[in-house]
Each structure stands twice: as structure tokens, then as C-alpha cells.
Design an enzyme around this catalytic site. Structure first.
Site, PDB file in Angstrom:
ATOM      1  N   CYS A   1       0.826  -1.221   0.000  1.00  0.00           N
ATOM      2  CA  CYS A   1       0.000   0.000   0.000  1.00  0.00           C
ATOM      3  C   CYS A   1       0.858   1.268   0.000  1.00  0.00           C
ATOM      4  CB  CYS A   1      -0.929   0.015   1.194  1.00  0.00           C
ATOM      5  SG  CYS A   1      -1.891  -1.484   1.351  1.00  0.00           S
TER       6      CYS A   1
ATOM      7  N   CYS B   1     -13.062   0.088   8.498  1.00  0.00           N
ATOM      8  CA  CYS B   1     -12.177  -0.383   7.421  1.00  0.00           C
ATOM      9  C   CYS B   1     -12.165   0.563   6.231  1.00  0.00           C
ATOM     10  CB  CYS B   1     -12.660  -1.733   6.907  1.00  0.00           C
ATOM     11  SG  CYS B   1     -12.807  -3.006   8.156  1.00  0.00           S
TER      12      CYS B   1
ATOM     13  N   LYS C   1     -10.354   5.956   4.667  1.00  0.00           N
ATOM     14  CA  LYS C   1     -11.662   5.471   5.111  1.00  0.00           C
ATOM     15  C   LYS C   1     -12.801   6.009   4.245  1.00  0.00           C
ATOM     16  CE  LYS C   1     -14.883   3.662   7.265  1.00  0.00           C
ATOM     17  NZ  LYS C   1     -15.558   3.728   5.968  1.00  0.00           N
TER      18      LYS C   1
ATOM     19  N   HIS D   1      -9.372   3.631  -0.892  1.00  0.00           N
ATOM     20  CA  HIS D   1      -7.996   3.141  -0.790  1.00  0.00           C
ATOM     21  C   HIS D   1      -7.639   2.225  -1.961  1.00  0.00           C
ATOM     22  CE1 HIS D   1      -4.237   1.867   0.746  1.00  0.00           C
ATOM     23  NE2 HIS D   1      -4.630   0.895   1.550  1.00  0.00           N
TER      24      HIS D   1
HETATM   25  N1  COA Z   1     -16.834   2.097   4.322  1.00  0.00           N
HETATM   26  C1  COA Z   1     -18.107   2.463   4.070  1.00  0.00           C
HETATM   27  N2  COA Z   1     -18.954   1.722   3.353  1.00  0.00           N
HETATM   28  C2  COA Z   1     -18.477   0.573   2.858  1.00  0.00           C
HETATM   29  C3  COA Z   1     -17.180   0.144   3.067  1.00  0.00           C
HETATM   30  C4  COA Z   1     -16.352   0.943   3.843  1.00  0.00           C
HETATM   31  N3  COA Z   1     -15.102   0.556   4.118  1.00  0.00           N
HETATM   32  N4  COA Z   1     -16.990  -1.034   2.441  1.00  0.00           N
HETATM   33  C5  COA Z   1     -18.143  -1.337   1.843  1.00  0.00           C
HETATM   34  N5  COA Z   1     -19.040  -0.379   2.100  1.00  0.00           N
HETATM   35  C6  COA Z   1     -20.430  -0.375   1.710  1.00  0.00           C
HETATM   36  C7  COA Z   1     -20.620  -0.780   0.263  1.00  0.00           C
HETATM   37  O1  COA Z   1     -20.765   0.337  -0.585  1.00  0.00           O
HETATM   38  C8  COA Z   1     -21.905  -1.571   0.329  1.00  0.00           C
HETATM   39  O2  COA Z   1     -22.969  -0.666   0.374  1.00  0.00           O
HETATM   40  P1  COA Z   1     -24.349  -0.993  -0.376  1.00  0.00           P
HETATM   41  O3  COA Z   1     -24.837  -2.281   0.238  1.00  0.00           O
HETATM   42  O4  COA Z   1     -25.198   0.187  -0.085  1.00  0.00           O
HETATM   43  O5  COA Z   1     -23.971  -1.155  -1.800  1.00  0.00           O
HETATM   44  C9  COA Z   1     -21.858  -2.261   1.676  1.00  0.00           C
HETATM   45  O6  COA Z   1     -21.025  -1.416   2.494  1.00  0.00           O
HETATM   46  C10 COA Z   1     -21.300  -3.671   1.637  1.00  0.00           C
HETATM   47  O7  COA Z   1     -20.139  -3.635   0.827  1.00  0.00           O
HETATM   48  P2  COA Z   1     -19.345  -4.938   0.404  1.00  0.00           P
HETATM   49  O8  COA Z   1     -18.406  -4.542  -0.677  1.00  0.00           O
HETATM   50  O9  COA Z   1     -20.291  -6.062   0.136  1.00  0.00           O
HETATM   51  O10 COA Z   1     -18.524  -5.256   1.706  1.00  0.00           O
HETATM   52  P3  COA Z   1     -17.587  -6.464   1.919  1.00  0.00           P
HETATM   53  O11 COA Z   1     -18.065  -7.151   3.134  1.00  0.00           O
HETATM   54  O12 COA Z   1     -17.389  -7.274   0.674  1.00  0.00           O
HETATM   55  O13 COA Z   1     -16.181  -5.746   2.203  1.00  0.00           O
HETATM   56  C11 COA Z   1     -14.532  -5.106   3.755  1.00  0.00           C
HETATM   57  C12 COA Z   1     -16.005  -4.987   3.337  1.00  0.00           C
HETATM   58  C13 COA Z   1     -14.349  -4.230   4.983  1.00  0.00           C
HETATM   59  C14 COA Z   1     -14.202  -6.556   4.102  1.00  0.00           C
HETATM   60  C15 COA Z   1     -13.641  -4.626   2.586  1.00  0.00           C
HETATM   61  O14 COA Z   1     -13.983  -3.318   2.253  1.00  0.00           O
HETATM   62  C16 COA Z   1     -12.172  -4.708   2.983  1.00  0.00           C
HETATM   63  O15 COA Z   1     -11.570  -5.774   2.888  1.00  0.00           O
HETATM   64  N6  COA Z   1     -11.572  -3.592   3.389  1.00  0.00           N
HETATM   65  C17 COA Z   1     -10.164  -3.565   3.798  1.00  0.00           C
HETATM   66  C18 COA Z   1      -9.283  -3.378   2.608  1.00  0.00           C
HETATM   67  C19 COA Z   1      -7.842  -3.587   2.950  1.00  0.00           C
HETATM   68  O16 COA Z   1      -7.471  -4.492   3.688  1.00  0.00           O
HETATM   69  N7  COA Z   1      -6.974  -2.753   2.402  1.00  0.00           N
HETATM   70  C20 COA Z   1      -5.566  -2.823   2.661  1.00  0.00           C
HETATM   71  C21 COA Z   1      -5.288  -2.227   3.967  1.00  0.00           C
HETATM   72  S1  COA Z   1      -3.635  -2.426   4.487  1.00  0.00           S
END
Ligand code: COA
Length: 386
Positions: free
Chosen positions: A83, A206, A329, A333
Site C-alpha cells: 500500500c 475499514c 476510510k 484506498h
Molecule cells: N466504508 C463504508 N462503506 C463501505 C465500506 C467501507 N469501508 N466497504 C463497503 N461499504 C459499503 C458498500 O458500498 C456496500 O454498500 P451498499 O450495500 O449500499 O452497496 C456495503 O457497504 C457492503 O459492501 P461490500 O463490498 O459487500 O462489503 P464487503 O463485506 O465485501 O467488504 C470489507 C467490506 C471491509 C471486508 C472490505 O472493504 C475490505 O476488505 N476492506 C479492507 C481493505 C484492505 O485491507 N486494504 C488494505 C489495507 S492495508
């Protein structure tokens, strides 16, 4: 070394951009940067991208991007440090100009993450962890940061509410940023009731999965002055540091040594202390990371990151604003692009063109861009040179 200035920034609206390819994102952000700089030819291009191969089946960006940017034959390279790839691309561009190898250097960061399923995205991101001793056993990035969060809570008494306040503050700022993926405000209650991802981290703790790109153009201070287009923003300090890739091997699970060391190096180069910095863009991939980064940078003492956030220290109108852009956030990202976009935000603040999120007294800004769970970190310090 020659003094180096940032003469152009290029952003695009981030989000789930199904109609655009990896190259489209990089080219669009770069062209916006060319326009902002008033320059259409560069001597070198450095590209930050972590997962083009796994997510898009596209490697060899050092050929693809210059070609589609109308810059065929320029020296180009792709940089990868998870990242922190974007920050590394900017550092490389800085070295090109500072050393005299290039007069005009473009750094572009790009990532297209939403073409794969959530599971595949999690798998790809976990490639930034220790494959043999962490990822192979099933841990994910939310899981790694959850371990750090639990340890921080146990040692310092950091609360769930304090973690939530990081997200609330960053979404407040992101709501003022038209380029953000999630430009809306959220409440503490929404964070605390969002779905659990890895205890104690919930969905709203997240950073999301994002498609996006960002670009900056660098040249000498001398050239920047001649352009007379923008206030001359210089990079006065850069610090790069690494740490163990596995968190089990760290000196202390509650500390980010790479951040601390990179910050010391950048501050020394700039001839400053953290007290000289007005504001920062930091790597809030999870709410706990912003708190730990505040402590590693020395903005607050260990254990004080949570209380200071809830007390408003890092708010837009606080004494030390953090993530005026909305941070990872709210802004999103797209991993390879994040470090470059952080620099775009600091430059925007220093130029005084950040609109509703403009800080009244932005003089010296810092960016902190981190790879994986803190195994690498790059810090840039920027200020306006009269
Ligand atoms: N903040 C706000 N809203 C979010 C969000 C976030 N971080 N992530 C997803 N959403 C919303 C989506 O738009 C979706 O909304 P909708 O239902 O109205 O369309 C809903 O929440 C569900 O999204 P979805 O994509 O199905 O979530 P998910 O469960 O597949 O993924 C995480 C969620 C947190 C697991 C994923 O975003 C993730 O892995 N994040 C971390 C990424 C990471 O590790 N980056 C590297 C860091 S070192």
C-alpha cells in the site's frame, strides 16, 4: 541535490469504476496532472501499483502507461511496496529530479480493485503480509489490524468509541471532497452498529475496496518559479523505512517502528520537529492504524491517540488536523494510488485551494503512507517556498 517542487496534481473521482480500465484510470489522472502543471512532456515516469497482475492480469505498466499517455520511449518504472507503492513512486520521481537525471518527473499511482470478488481482493491484499507465516494460515488484513487493535485496547484502554471517532471524523472531511468514494458523514452509532469484520473492527472501521488513480509532477524549484502558475510547494523531507513483514516478529505489537523511523528521517532532512508540522494525511487503512500512526509520529504520546481523537485534536478545526481529504476510510484506498493522492491533498491545502475543507493556516504538511501492516513506510514533508 537539487531542490524539488511539485508543480502539478491530478486526481479523478474514486469508487467502483466498472466502465474504466486500469490504464484509463492512470492516464486520466496523469492528464489532469499535466493540465494542472501546464506541461505536456516529461523526462521520466514512476508508477506505483501493487496488484495489477493479480487483479487485472496486467503487469508491465512501465511500458503500458507511457505508451497510452503519449510519452513513448521515456524512462519508466513500476514501484511496489504494497500500500506504500504510491509514496515510493513519488520518492523515485523526487530522486530523479534531485539527482539531475530528469527535469520533469511524473509519479502516478493506480489500482483497480473492484473487478474481482471480495474474496479475491482479500487474497490479493494478503500478499502484502508474510505469506508463509501469516497469510497461508488464513489471516487477512482486517485480521492483522484487529490483533493490533485488541492489543492497544488491552494495554492503553483505547475504547471502541475512540476507534469509531476516527471514522466519523474522516467521513466528515470526506463529505467535503467531491473525489471521495464515500463522500458522506456517518455517526458514532453507525460505526458501532456496522457489521463485524474482524473483532473489534467493524465495516466502518475499514478502508474500502476502490478503483482509483492519482498523479503528481515534480521539477526543480528553479523551473517551478519560472512557471508562475501555482505557489511553489517543495518537498523538504523524505523518510523511508522498513520493519518485519510479520507482526509476530515486531518489537512491540502496539508500535509502528517503520513509521517512527521514517518520520525521524524525514524530519531530519527537512530540519524540523513534529511541532513544526501543521497537518497530515496519514494511512488510516483501519481506524486503529490512524491512532497508532499519531503515536508513532510523536503527535501524541503512546496510548493517547484514541483520547486525542475523541477530544477533537485531529478534526478539521483541531490543533493538528489529520486526513482533511477524508483519508483512506472515506476517500477510498486504491492501494497503489493512495500515497500519491495524499500528496495531492497536502499540495491542495498548501496552495489554499481546498475549498470547504481548506485549513486556515496550512504551512507545512506531512504524508504518511504505509505498506501492509507497517512493514514499510514512506513519509513526505512539504511546504510553500517563497
Ligand atoms: N466504508 C463504508 N462503506 C463501505 C465500506 C467501507 N469501508 N466497504 C463497503 N461499504 C459499503 C458498500 O458500498 C456496500 O454498500 P451498499 O450495500 O449500499 O452497496 C456495503 O457497504 C457492503 O459492501 P461490500 O463490498 O459487500 O462489503 P464487503 O463485506 O465485501 O467488504 C470489507 C467490506 C471491509 C471486508 C472490505 O472493504 C475490505 O476488505 N476492506 C479492507 C481493505 C484492505 O485491507 N486494504 C488494505 C489495507 S492495508
Amino acid at each position: 541535490m537539487r531542490d524539488v517542487a511539485i508543480i502539478g496534481t491530478g486526481l479523478i473521482k474514486w469508487g467502483e469504476l466498472w466502465e474504466k480500465s486500469l490504464r484509463d484510470l492512470a492516464v486520466e489522472a496523469s492528464l489532469n496532472c499535466f493540465k494542472d502543471a501546464g506541461i505536456n512532456k516529461v523526462d521520466t515516469i514512476s508508477i506505483g501499483c501493487m496488484l495489477g497482475g493479480i487483479f487485472n492480469g496486467q503487469e508491465h505498466l512501465a511500458s503500458l502507461i507511457p505508451d497510452y499517455l503519449g510519452q513513448k520511449h521515456v524512462p519508466a518504472m513500476r514501484l511496489e511496496s504494497a500500500c506504500a507503492s504510491g509514496g515510493l513512486a513519488v520518492r523515485t520521481a523526487f530522486l530523479e529530479v534531485a539527482s539531475g537525471m530528469a527535469d520533469y518527473a511524473l509519479a502516478v499511482g493506480v489500482e483497480k480493485m473492484t473487478d474481482v470478488s471480495g474474496g479475491e481482493a482479500t487474497y490479493g491484499l494478503a500478499a502484502a503480509a508474510d505469506q508463509d507465516y501469516e497469510a497461508f494460515h488464513g489471516i487477512t488484513f482486517p485480521g492483522l489490524y484487529a490483533l493490533m487493535a485488541k492489543s492497544h485496547i488491552n494495554r492503553y484502554g483505547t475504547t471502541r468509541e475512540q476507534l469509531a471517532d476516527v471514522a466519523v471524523k474522516n467521513h466528515h472531511n470526506g463529505a467535503l471532497n467531491s473525489m471521495a468514494q464515500f463522500p458522506f458523514a456517518i455517526t458514532r452509532e453507525q460505526v458501532l452498529s456496522s457489521v463485524m469484520i474482524a473483532d473489534p473492527l467493524r465495516l466502518m472501521d475499514c478502508s474500502p475496496i476502490t478503483d482509483g488513480a492519482a498523479a503528481v509532477m515534480l521539477t526543480t524549484v528553479e523551473n517551478a518559479r519560472k512557471l508562475k502558475k501555482h505557489p511553489v510547494v517543495v518537498i523538504s523531507g523524505i523518510g523511508l523505512a522498513s520493519d518485519t513483514i510479520a507482526i509476530s516478529q515486531r518489537r512491540d505489537i502496539c508500535k509502528l517502528d517503520a513509521v517512527e523511523i521514517a518520520a525521524q528521517r524525514a524530519l531530519k532532512m527537512a530540519g524540523k520537529t513534529i511541532k513544526d508540522i501543521n497537518f497530515a494525511e496519514v494511512h488510516d487503512c483501519f481506524t486503529i492504524s490512524e491512532i497508532m500512526v499519531m503515536e508513532a509520529l510523536g503527535i501524541v504520546k503512546p496510548g493517547q491517540g484514541g483520547p486525542a481523537t475523541s477530544a477533537g485534536l485531529t478534526a478539521l478545526d483541531g490543533k493538528f488536523p489529520i486526513n482533511t481529504s477524508g483519508g483512506l476510510k472515506s476517500k477510498g484506498h486504491p492501494v497503489g494510488a493512495t500515497g500519491v493522492a495524499q500528496i495531492c491533498e497536502v499540495v491542495t491545502q498548501l496552495r489554499g485551494t481546498a475549498g470547504k475543507r481548506q485549513l486556515p493556516n496550512a504551512k507545512v504538511g506531512l504524508t504518511q503512507n504505509m505498506g501492509g501492516s507497517g512493514g514499510s513506510c514512506i513519509i513526505h514533508i512539504m511546504e510553500v517556498k517563497s
